[in-house]
Design an enzyme around this catalytic site. Structure first.
Site, PDB file in Angstrom:
ATOM      1  CG  ASN A   9       2.019   2.991   0.942  1.00 51.53           C
ATOM      2  OD1 ASN A   9       2.525   1.869   0.899  1.00 51.53           O
ATOM      3  ND2 ASN A   9       1.658   3.641  -0.162  1.00 51.53           N
ATOM      4  CD1 TRP A  10       5.641   1.225   6.436  1.00 55.58           C
ATOM      5  CD2 TRP A  10       6.593  -0.794   6.644  1.00 55.58           C
ATOM      6  NE1 TRP A  10       5.741   0.947   7.780  1.00 55.58           N
ATOM      7  CE2 TRP A  10       6.324  -0.292   7.938  1.00 55.58           C
ATOM      8  CE3 TRP A  10       7.178  -2.054   6.527  1.00 55.58           C
ATOM      9  CZ2 TRP A  10       6.636  -0.998   9.096  1.00 55.58           C
ATOM     10  CZ3 TRP A  10       7.487  -2.759   7.683  1.00 55.58           C
ATOM     11  CH2 TRP A  10       7.222  -2.226   8.951  1.00 55.58           C
ATOM     12  CE  LYS A  11       4.623   5.527  -1.174  1.00 57.51           C
ATOM     13  NZ  LYS A  11       4.818   6.766  -1.931  1.00 57.51           N
ATOM     14  CG  HIS A  94      -0.337   4.586  -3.951  1.00 56.37           C
ATOM     15  ND1 HIS A  94       0.693   5.082  -4.724  1.00 56.37           N
ATOM     16  CD2 HIS A  94      -0.216   5.168  -2.739  1.00 56.37           C
ATOM     17  CE1 HIS A  94       1.409   5.919  -3.991  1.00 56.37           C
ATOM     18  NE2 HIS A  94       0.880   5.991  -2.783  1.00 56.37           N
ATOM     19  CD  GLU A  96       4.298   5.281  -5.166  1.00 54.63           C
ATOM     20  OE1 GLU A  96       4.251   4.211  -4.530  1.00 54.63           O
ATOM     21  OE2 GLU A  96       4.647   6.366  -4.648  1.00 54.63           O
ATOM     22  CD  GLU A 166      -1.443   8.999  -0.992  1.00 53.03           C
ATOM     23  OE1 GLU A 166      -0.812   8.994   0.068  1.00 53.03           O
ATOM     24  OE2 GLU A 166      -1.220   8.197  -1.910  1.00 53.03           O
ATOM     25  N   GLY A 172       6.270  12.068  -2.257  1.00 50.45           N
ATOM     26  CA  GLY A 172       7.717  11.857  -2.283  1.00 50.45           C
ATOM     27  C   GLY A 172       8.508  13.054  -2.761  1.00 50.45           C
ATOM     28  CB  SER A 213       5.638  15.650   1.124  1.00 47.51           C
ATOM     29  OG  SER A 213       6.207  15.194  -0.093  1.00 47.51           O
ATOM     30  N   GLY A 234       4.024   8.053   3.530  1.00 47.25           N
ATOM     31  CA  GLY A 234       4.972   7.193   2.834  1.00 47.25           C
ATOM     32  C   GLY A 234       6.322   7.220   3.525  1.00 47.25           C
ATOM     33  N   GLY A 235       7.240   8.018   2.985  1.00 43.59           N
ATOM     34  CA  GLY A 235       8.622   8.053   3.458  1.00 43.59           C
ATOM     35  C   GLY A 235       8.763   8.170   4.974  1.00 43.59           C
TER      36      GLY A 235
HETATM   37  P1  13P Z   1       5.287  10.308   0.855  1.00 41.36           P
HETATM   38  O1  13P Z   1       4.760  10.525   2.254  1.00 41.36           O
HETATM   39  O2  13P Z   1       6.617   9.673   0.795  1.00 41.36           O
HETATM   40  O3  13P Z   1       5.151  11.561   0.039  1.00 41.36           O
HETATM   41  O4  13P Z   1       4.280   9.242   0.160  1.00 41.36           O
HETATM   42  C1  13P Z   1       2.922   9.446   0.254  1.00 41.36           C
HETATM   43  C2  13P Z   1       2.235   8.243  -0.256  1.00 41.36           C
HETATM   44  O5  13P Z   1       2.316   7.915  -1.417  1.00 41.36           O
HETATM   45  C3  13P Z   1       1.472   7.440   0.695  1.00 41.36           C
HETATM   46  O6  13P Z   1       0.675   6.499   0.059  1.00 41.36           O
END
Ligand code: 13P
Length: 251
Positions: A9-11, A94, A96, A166, A172, A213, A234-235
């Site tokens: 997930n590149w966000k 998600h 967010e 999640e 994050g 993470s 994510g990251g």
């Molecule tokens: P991180 O891997 O950066 O913690 O993000 C997880 C995430 O929100 C994937 O959708």
């Protein structure tokens, strides 16, 4: 029995130029994928170009969001059919989007249904906040999120939906959940809710990912547990080396 899925997930990261450069590195790094399914979810603006680049690659594309309407006068929105031109999956619910854009379980439920109509496989995200966990409410919260988002959703084929667990406090933060506790939670809470909705067989065949993470360093620990069918990253999906490292741990 269940093919692992590693989804990035590149966000809100990477311009089209940056996206093409990252995906070229991924294509080079992934020789052949037989045991793991790999998915990247870039911003909408890169989907068209990336779909051309990935035409003969096993890497699939997913969207990060869609409208809850099929089409029409909804300024600024992307319809499920528009996403489905390039994508096989869509991330829904998600944390967010729940936190910053006020997405409710009812809205996520509508998006799940329109995604299915457009042949997009939803990756439904659920997760508890830290205070909910500390109050011992995680199971109640996740059950409510799952039942709310999936109310009235029909599922005859377990590959038609993916669930991503999640925990919000793990996203994050560098603080991943313990792999053992996560596996117990998926087996003890998430699969039983799915079983209540669609029966035992689907609950055993549906894929449940962990997100929060995930890194090349900790990924192996998650994938040793049968209950965990992959990761929503994510990251670490923004760097070819770390995303490839996670894929390698899953394969
Ligand atoms: P991180 O891997 O950066 O913690 O993000 C997880 C995430 O929100 C994937 O959708």
């Amino acid at each position: 029995m269940r093919t692992p899925l590693i989804a990035g997930n590149w966000k809100m990261n990477n311009t089209e130029v940056e996206a093409l450069s990252l995906v070229r590195k991924l294509i080079q790094g992934i020789k052949s994928l037989t045991t793991v399914e790999v998915l990247i979810c870039p911003p909408f603006t890169s989907l068209s170009q990336l779909s051309k680049l990935l035409v003969s690659s096993p890497i699939q594309l997913g969207a990060q969001n869609i409208s809850d309407h099929d089409a029409g006068a909804y300024t600024g929105e992307i319809s499920p059919r528009m996403a489905a031109e390039f994508c096989s999956y869509v991330i829904l619910g998600h944390s967010e989007r729940r936190a910053y854009y006020g997405e409710s379980d009812a809205l996520i439920n509508r998006k799940t249904k329109v995604a299915q109509r457009a042949d997009l496989t939803p990756i439904l995200c659920v997760g508890e906040q830290l205070d909910e966990r500390e109050r011992g409410q995680a199971a109640v919260v996740i059950t409510r999120q799952l039942q709310g988002a999936l109310q009235g959703v029909k599922l005859s084929d377990p590959s038609g939906l993916v669930i991503a667990y999640e925990p919000v406090w793990a996203i994050g933060s560098g603080l991943s959940a313990s792999a053992g506790e996560t596996a117990d939670f998926i087996g003890g809470v998430i699969r039983p809710v799915v079983s209540g909705l669609w029966g035992q067989e689907i609950s055993q065949k549906i894929r449940v990912l962990y997100g929060g993470s995930v890194s090349p360093e900790n990924a192996g620990g998650f994938f040793t547990h049968d209950e965990i069918d992959g990761a929503l990253v994510g990251g670490a999906s923004l760097s070819a080396d770390s995303f490839l490292g996670i894929i390698e741990k899953a394969s």
